[in-house]
Design a protein around this motif. Structure first.
Motif, PDB file in Angstrom:
ATOM      1  N   ASN A   1       2.811   6.070   8.157  1.00  0.00           N
ATOM      2  CA  ASN A   1       3.768   6.351   7.090  1.00  0.00           C
ATOM      3  C   ASN A   1       5.023   7.039   7.595  1.00  0.00           C
ATOM      4  O   ASN A   1       6.059   7.030   6.923  1.00  0.00           O
ATOM      5  CB  ASN A   1       3.111   7.215   6.011  1.00  0.00           C
ATOM      6  N   SER A   2       4.928   7.656   8.774  1.00  0.00           N
ATOM      7  CA  SER A   2       6.096   8.381   9.268  1.00  0.00           C
ATOM      8  C   SER A   2       7.070   7.461  10.005  1.00  0.00           C
ATOM      9  O   SER A   2       8.141   7.895  10.419  1.00  0.00           O
ATOM     10  CB  SER A   2       5.646   9.521  10.189  1.00  0.00           C
ATOM     11  N   VAL A   3       6.714   6.180  10.177  1.00  0.00           N
ATOM     12  CA  VAL A   3       7.662   5.239  10.795  1.00  0.00           C
ATOM     13  C   VAL A   3       8.796   4.983   9.805  1.00  0.00           C
ATOM     14  O   VAL A   3       8.540   4.652   8.653  1.00  0.00           O
ATOM     15  CB  VAL A   3       6.953   3.909  11.146  1.00  0.00           C
ATOM     16  N   PRO A   4      10.046   5.176  10.251  1.00  0.00           N
ATOM     17  CA  PRO A   4      11.170   5.069   9.316  1.00  0.00           C
ATOM     18  C   PRO A   4      11.273   3.681   8.686  1.00  0.00           C
ATOM     19  O   PRO A   4      11.112   2.667   9.367  1.00  0.00           O
ATOM     20  CB  PRO A   4      12.391   5.326  10.205  1.00  0.00           C
ATOM     21  N   MET A   5      11.542   3.664   7.389  1.00  0.00           N
ATOM     22  CA  MET A   5      11.686   2.417   6.635  1.00  0.00           C
ATOM     23  C   MET A   5      12.789   1.553   7.227  1.00  0.00           C
ATOM     24  O   MET A   5      12.673   0.323   7.285  1.00  0.00           O
ATOM     25  CB  MET A   5      12.008   2.780   5.177  1.00  0.00           C
TER      26      MET A   5
ATOM     27  N   VAL B   1      -5.688  10.073   9.687  1.00  0.00           N
ATOM     28  CA  VAL B   1      -4.619  10.480  10.601  1.00  0.00           C
ATOM     29  C   VAL B   1      -3.705   9.291  10.914  1.00  0.00           C
ATOM     30  O   VAL B   1      -2.484   9.427  10.933  1.00  0.00           O
ATOM     31  CB  VAL B   1      -5.203  11.091  11.891  1.00  0.00           C
ATOM     32  N   SER B   2      -4.300   8.104  11.124  1.00  0.00           N
ATOM     33  CA  SER B   2      -3.487   6.926  11.437  1.00  0.00           C
ATOM     34  C   SER B   2      -2.531   6.583  10.292  1.00  0.00           C
ATOM     35  O   SER B   2      -1.368   6.260  10.534  1.00  0.00           O
ATOM     36  CB  SER B   2      -4.367   5.704  11.705  1.00  0.00           C
TER      37      SER B   2
ATOM     38  N   ILE C   1      -3.622  -0.181   4.600  1.00  0.00           N
ATOM     39  CA  ILE C   1      -3.271   0.821   3.591  1.00  0.00           C
ATOM     40  C   ILE C   1      -1.799   1.187   3.689  1.00  0.00           C
ATOM     41  O   ILE C   1      -1.090   1.285   2.680  1.00  0.00           O
ATOM     42  CB  ILE C   1      -4.142   2.085   3.747  1.00  0.00           C
ATOM     43  N   ALA C   2      -1.303   1.357   4.909  1.00  0.00           N
ATOM     44  CA  ALA C   2       0.067   1.854   5.058  1.00  0.00           C
ATOM     45  C   ALA C   2       1.106   0.762   4.817  1.00  0.00           C
ATOM     46  O   ALA C   2       2.177   1.039   4.284  1.00  0.00           O
ATOM     47  CB  ALA C   2       0.245   2.450   6.453  1.00  0.00           C
ATOM     48  N   GLU C   3       0.812  -0.477   5.209  1.00  0.00           N
ATOM     49  CA  GLU C   3       1.869  -1.491   5.194  1.00  0.00           C
ATOM     50  C   GLU C   3       1.686  -2.589   4.157  1.00  0.00           C
ATOM     51  O   GLU C   3       2.650  -3.170   3.686  1.00  0.00           O
ATOM     52  CB  GLU C   3       1.968  -2.143   6.588  1.00  0.00           C
ATOM     53  N   TYR C   4       0.445  -2.940   3.856  1.00  0.00           N
ATOM     54  CA  TYR C   4       0.226  -4.143   3.061  1.00  0.00           C
ATOM     55  C   TYR C   4      -0.270  -3.896   1.643  1.00  0.00           C
ATOM     56  O   TYR C   4       0.185  -4.531   0.699  1.00  0.00           O
ATOM     57  CB  TYR C   4      -0.789  -5.049   3.766  1.00  0.00           C
ATOM     58  N   ALA C   5      -1.252  -3.006   1.505  1.00  0.00           N
ATOM     59  CA  ALA C   5      -2.020  -2.947   0.262  1.00  0.00           C
ATOM     60  C   ALA C   5      -1.133  -2.685  -0.950  1.00  0.00           C
ATOM     61  O   ALA C   5      -0.271  -1.805  -0.915  1.00  0.00           O
ATOM     62  CB  ALA C   5      -3.084  -1.858   0.366  1.00  0.00           C
ATOM     63  N   PRO C   6      -1.348  -3.457  -2.016  1.00  0.00           N
ATOM     64  CA  PRO C   6      -0.652  -3.156  -3.279  1.00  0.00           C
ATOM     65  C   PRO C   6      -1.184  -1.834  -3.843  1.00  0.00           C
ATOM     66  O   PRO C   6      -2.295  -1.424  -3.514  1.00  0.00           O
ATOM     67  CB  PRO C   6      -1.032  -4.329  -4.184  1.00  0.00           C
ATOM     68  N   ASP C   7      -0.377  -1.203  -4.696  1.00  0.00           N
ATOM     69  CA  ASP C   7      -0.721   0.142  -5.170  1.00  0.00           C
ATOM     70  C   ASP C   7      -2.099   0.226  -5.822  1.00  0.00           C
ATOM     71  O   ASP C   7      -2.811   1.204  -5.623  1.00  0.00           O
ATOM     72  CB  ASP C   7       0.348   0.627  -6.163  1.00  0.00           C
ATOM     73  N   GLN C   8      -2.452  -0.817  -6.585  1.00  0.00           N
ATOM     74  CA  GLN C   8      -3.757  -0.776  -7.260  1.00  0.00           C
ATOM     75  C   GLN C   8      -4.892  -0.649  -6.244  1.00  0.00           C
ATOM     76  O   GLN C   8      -5.828   0.119  -6.431  1.00  0.00           O
ATOM     77  CB  GLN C   8      -3.989  -2.056  -8.077  1.00  0.00           C
ATOM     78  N   LEU C   9      -4.782  -1.419  -5.178  1.00  0.00           N
ATOM     79  CA  LEU C   9      -5.819  -1.417  -4.159  1.00  0.00           C
ATOM     80  C   LEU C   9      -5.848  -0.086  -3.415  1.00  0.00           C
ATOM     81  O   LEU C   9      -6.904   0.437  -3.060  1.00  0.00           O
ATOM     82  CB  LEU C   9      -5.577  -2.569  -3.180  1.00  0.00           C
TER      83      LEU C   9
ATOM     84  N   LEU D   1      -8.884   2.355  -2.409  1.00  0.00           N
ATOM     85  CA  LEU D   1      -9.238   2.596  -1.004  1.00  0.00           C
ATOM     86  C   LEU D   1      -9.151   4.066  -0.613  1.00  0.00           C
ATOM     87  O   LEU D   1     -10.007   4.571   0.109  1.00  0.00           O
ATOM     88  CB  LEU D   1      -8.323   1.773  -0.090  1.00  0.00           C
ATOM     89  N   VAL D   2      -8.110   4.749  -1.078  1.00  0.00           N
ATOM     90  CA  VAL D   2      -7.934   6.148  -0.663  1.00  0.00           C
ATOM     91  C   VAL D   2      -9.097   7.041  -1.131  1.00  0.00           C
ATOM     92  O   VAL D   2      -9.663   7.784  -0.321  1.00  0.00           O
ATOM     93  CB  VAL D   2      -6.557   6.683  -1.110  1.00  0.00           C
ATOM     94  N   PRO D   3      -9.495   6.971  -2.413  1.00  0.00           N
ATOM     95  CA  PRO D   3     -10.670   7.760  -2.809  1.00  0.00           C
ATOM     96  C   PRO D   3     -11.941   7.353  -2.075  1.00  0.00           C
ATOM     97  O   PRO D   3     -12.774   8.207  -1.765  1.00  0.00           O
ATOM     98  CB  PRO D   3     -10.812   7.458  -4.312  1.00  0.00           C
ATOM     99  N   VAL D   4     -12.095   6.049  -1.788  1.00  0.00           N
ATOM    100  CA  VAL D   4     -13.275   5.606  -1.043  1.00  0.00           C
ATOM    101  C   VAL D   4     -13.351   6.322   0.303  1.00  0.00           C
ATOM    102  O   VAL D   4     -14.398   6.850   0.697  1.00  0.00           O
ATOM    103  CB  VAL D   4     -13.237   4.071  -0.821  1.00  0.00           C
ATOM    104  N   ILE D   5     -12.206   6.396   0.973  1.00  0.00           N
ATOM    105  CA  ILE D   5     -12.180   7.049   2.284  1.00  0.00           C
ATOM    106  C   ILE D   5     -12.408   8.550   2.148  1.00  0.00           C
ATOM    107  O   ILE D   5     -13.119   9.157   2.947  1.00  0.00           O
ATOM    108  CB  ILE D   5     -10.859   6.724   2.992  1.00  0.00           C
ATOM    109  N   ASP D   6     -11.832   9.139   1.094  1.00  0.00           N
ATOM    110  CA  ASP D   6     -12.062  10.572   0.844  1.00  0.00           C
ATOM    111  C   ASP D   6     -13.547  10.852   0.628  1.00  0.00           C
ATOM    112  O   ASP D   6     -14.088  11.831   1.141  1.00  0.00           O
ATOM    113  CB  ASP D   6     -11.281  11.033  -0.388  1.00  0.00           C
ATOM    114  N   LEU D   7     -14.188   9.976  -0.144  1.00  0.00           N
ATOM    115  CA  LEU D   7     -15.616  10.176  -0.417  1.00  0.00           C
ATOM    116  C   LEU D   7     -16.430  10.044   0.863  1.00  0.00           C
ATOM    117  O   LEU D   7     -17.338  10.835   1.112  1.00  0.00           O
ATOM    118  CB  LEU D   7     -16.113   9.159  -1.446  1.00  0.00           C
ATOM    119  N   LEU D   8     -16.107   9.038   1.667  1.00  0.00           N
ATOM    120  CA  LEU D   8     -16.812   8.872   2.941  1.00  0.00           C
ATOM    121  C   LEU D   8     -16.660  10.126   3.796  1.00  0.00           C
ATOM    122  O   LEU D   8     -17.597  10.559   4.456  1.00  0.00           O
ATOM    123  CB  LEU D   8     -16.254   7.673   3.703  1.00  0.00           C
ATOM    124  N   ALA D   9     -15.461  10.701   3.764  1.00  0.00           N
ATOM    125  CA  ALA D   9     -15.219  11.903   4.565  1.00  0.00           C
ATOM    126  C   ALA D   9     -16.035  13.076   4.045  1.00  0.00           C
ATOM    127  O   ALA D   9     -16.421  13.958   4.804  1.00  0.00           O
ATOM    128  CB  ALA D   9     -13.739  12.245   4.553  1.00  0.00           C
TER     129      ALA D   9
END
Lengths: 295, 300
Positions: free
Chosen positions: B177-181, B171-172, B97-105, B109-117
């Motif tokens: 995401n906080s690793v500097p570009m 959390v991960s 999610i943080a490094e690879y996934a294209p925006d569409q994906l 994925l993000v709502p899926v994880i929110d729903l699981l939570a």
């Protein structure tokens, strides 16, 4: 030199590319596993609930012989859950809002007291809800209460309090200092600045926090297990026991009768639907409300 | 004018006082939970030593034997199983999610994880009963040449693993995401593949945070009650394998807490169990949070 780069970009490139490919495949598989688990959960519950999903499920209370597979529905649990959760969220909000305002208005963010309060909230967030249930039960006995709507509401409010406070706190902390300084410069005192400028600015965040807490309270079973009791009738007073959806599911699933088990699936579908609804509202609301944000 | 100002000041003072009272409530509550449980556990400790309660495996409340060891072991095994299953999946997913996934994906994925939570634990428990328990009993156990009813540590571990995925992933991802570009760009410009960037740059920077995220997930797993209770079998014995049933502490509380009054010492024993659970969960939880705040301060 240039020639070397294009023709031989480095040692072991093939191997490095293979590692990249394998890693990518592993990551995709993991993401797929995560998504599949959600789909499996939702599909299996909907699939199993279909035979029992009738309108009478949500419009009627359990009739006589309901737990032997006869007529009735789970209206008592639906209404009970809503009563309990709304009440609990209200109580939690009444404590959390002043506390959070105080934390962000009168205390410096690095002061000892502020750190201590945030630490306590983190501690509370970490406590499992079964421990809240036990604690709530002890408090209930201390005040000579019986398992009732009131006791359940208080216990669930305790579960929701840290979630509500911390999420609201994080939103309020993000408000830029310039905004507050502008208000101060116009002669507003701290209270006015917080209530009329800061809170208005973060209102969408506050609503989101409330909805998150609401969803958490709605699904929590362990905390109401000893404190809210259970009843087949609608609850009309704070001192009567109250039925909740998670417990309705739990009890019906333990029944030896297949008809009753099916109703457990249907109740689960109702609960899942409610939770999905809340999270959908949260999403659209926070998008809609944040349109008017200044920054 | 003077009068208005003084009333304004008085009002402000009052608001300040009320706010202070409310904001001290969390401190008061946390201390209260801690001490009341300890106080209620105390009567048993006056005639039995703490080690004999914790390390004894005889649980017969009617005979006055309150050995908590099977329950502690049960909690431990279920949690470790869930942890071992959840950690690789969630770390890989969060890197994706943080490094690879294209925006569409990402938008999926993000709502899926929110729903699981957001799903309630009783729903997870029901899913466990419907799918995971038969899976373990009918398919996985014969594979290892053992018999299992399906209600087992493994089943509870699988269900619990899915439940703590969102915690660890959320959390991960934040940590990643906080690793500097600039760091990543520097590595890329030196000819590193994306995997090498992740392996040698991003993970190096983010690993402590990811460990903390995992520990946070671990602490959630320790306290999970209803879902585990529904699939773990609830037999108060020392578990022998992943396929045998267990009886974790939260399940013990959930099954017995409401009706413990008649047997002497029982109430105390259960409160001791609740206190131990609180202690275990909080130590892991606070360790992770303390570490995350420390990291936050260093980077931001």
């Amino acid at each position: 030199m240039k020639d070397k780069i294009t023709s031989n970009p480095g040692p072991g490139l093939q191997r490095r590319k293979r590692v990249e490919f394998v890693f990518r495949a592993l990551m995709l598989t993991s993401s797929l596993v995560v998504s599949l688990s959600l789909i499996l959960i939702l599909v299996s519950i909907i699939w199993k609930s279909l035979p029992a999903l009738k309108l009478s499920m949500i419009t009627r209370t359990p009739g006589s012989g309901y737990y032997l597979g006869k007529e009735g529905g789970i209206l008592n649990a639906i209404i009970g859950s809503l009563q309990l959760t709304l009440g609990a969220t209200l109580i939690a909000l009444l404590i959390a809002l002043p506390a959070v305002i105080y934390l962000n208005t009168y205390l410096r963010s690095k002061s000892f007291l502020a750190e201590a309060i945030r630490f306590a909230l983190d501690v509370l967030w970490g406590i499992p809800s079964i421990v809240y249930g036990a604690f709530g039960f002890l408090v209930m006995l201390f005040f000579h209460l019986r398992a009732s709507l009131l006791a359940g509401m208080i216990t669930v409010a305790l579960v929701e309090l840290p979630i509500l406070s911390r999420v609201m706190d994080e939103t309020i902390r993000l408000v830029p200092a310039e905004l507050k300084e502008t208000a101060f410069s116009l002669g507003a005192n701290r209270w006015q600045t917080t209530t009329r400028v800061v809170l208005r600015q973060v209102f969408p965040g506050l609503v989101t926090a409330v909805l998150i807490a609401l969803g958490r309270g709605l699904g929590d079973a362990a905390s109401v297990l000893f404190t809210a009791g259970y009843t087949d009738r609608l609850t009309t007073s704070l001192l009567q026991p109250v039925a909740t959806l998670p417990l309705a599911i739990f009890f019906q699933l333990n029944s030896p009768f297949p008809e009753v088990q099916q109703r457990a699936y249907a109740s689960a579908a109702v609960l899942t639907l409610l939770i999905l609804l809340i999270s959908l509202i949260t999403r659209s609301l926070s998008r809609k409300l944040s349109r008017h944000k200044i920054y | 004018m003077e009068k208005i100002r003084s009333s304004k000041i008085k009002k402000e003072k009052f608001q300040r006082l009320v706010g202070a009272a409310f904001s001290l409530f969390p401190l008061f509550l946390a201390a209260n939970i801690f001490f009341i449980l300890l106080l209620k556990a105390f009567p048993l400790l006056t005639f039995k030593s703490l080690p004999s309660l914790i390390f004894s495996s005889a649980w017969q409340p009617v005979k006055g034997q309150f050995g908590l060891w099977p329950f502690i072991l049960g909690t431990f095994w279920v949690t470790i199983t869930a942890f071992a299953l959840a950690v690789p999946v969630s770390i890989l997913t969060s890197i994706y999610i943080a490094e690879y996934a294209p925006d569409q994906l990402k938008k999926i994925l993000v709502p899926v994880i929110d729903l699981l939570a957001g799903l309630p634990s009783v729903i997870y428990g029901m899913w466990g009963v419907l799918l995971i328990v038969p899976l373990v009993g009918k398919y996985l156990a014969p594979l290892f040449d053992t018999y299992s009813s399906g209600y087992s540590i493994l089943a509870a571990g699988i269900v619990l693993a899915v439940m703590i995925l969102p915690t660890i992933i959320n959390v991960s991802v934040e940590v990643l995401n906080s690793v500097p570009m600039a760091l990543k760009e520097a590595a890329l410009s030196l000819g590193a593949t994306r995997f090498e960037v992740v392996r040698y740059v991003v993970l190096k920077k983010a690993l402590p945070g990811i460990v903390a995220a995992c520990v946070l997930g671990l602490s959630r797993a320790f306290g999970e009650t209803i879902a585990v209770l529904m699939v773990v079998g609830n037999v108060p014995e020392i578990p022998r394998s992943l396929f045998s049933p267990a009886y974790p502490l939260p399940a013990l509380l959930a099954n017995n807490y409401g009706e413990m009054m008649s047997i002497p010492g029982y109430e105390s024993a259960l409160n001791l169990a609740a206190f131990l659970l609180l202690l275990i969960v909080l130590s892991f939880n606070l360790l992770a949070r303390w570490y995350l705040t420390k990291l936050n301060r260093r980077t931001g």
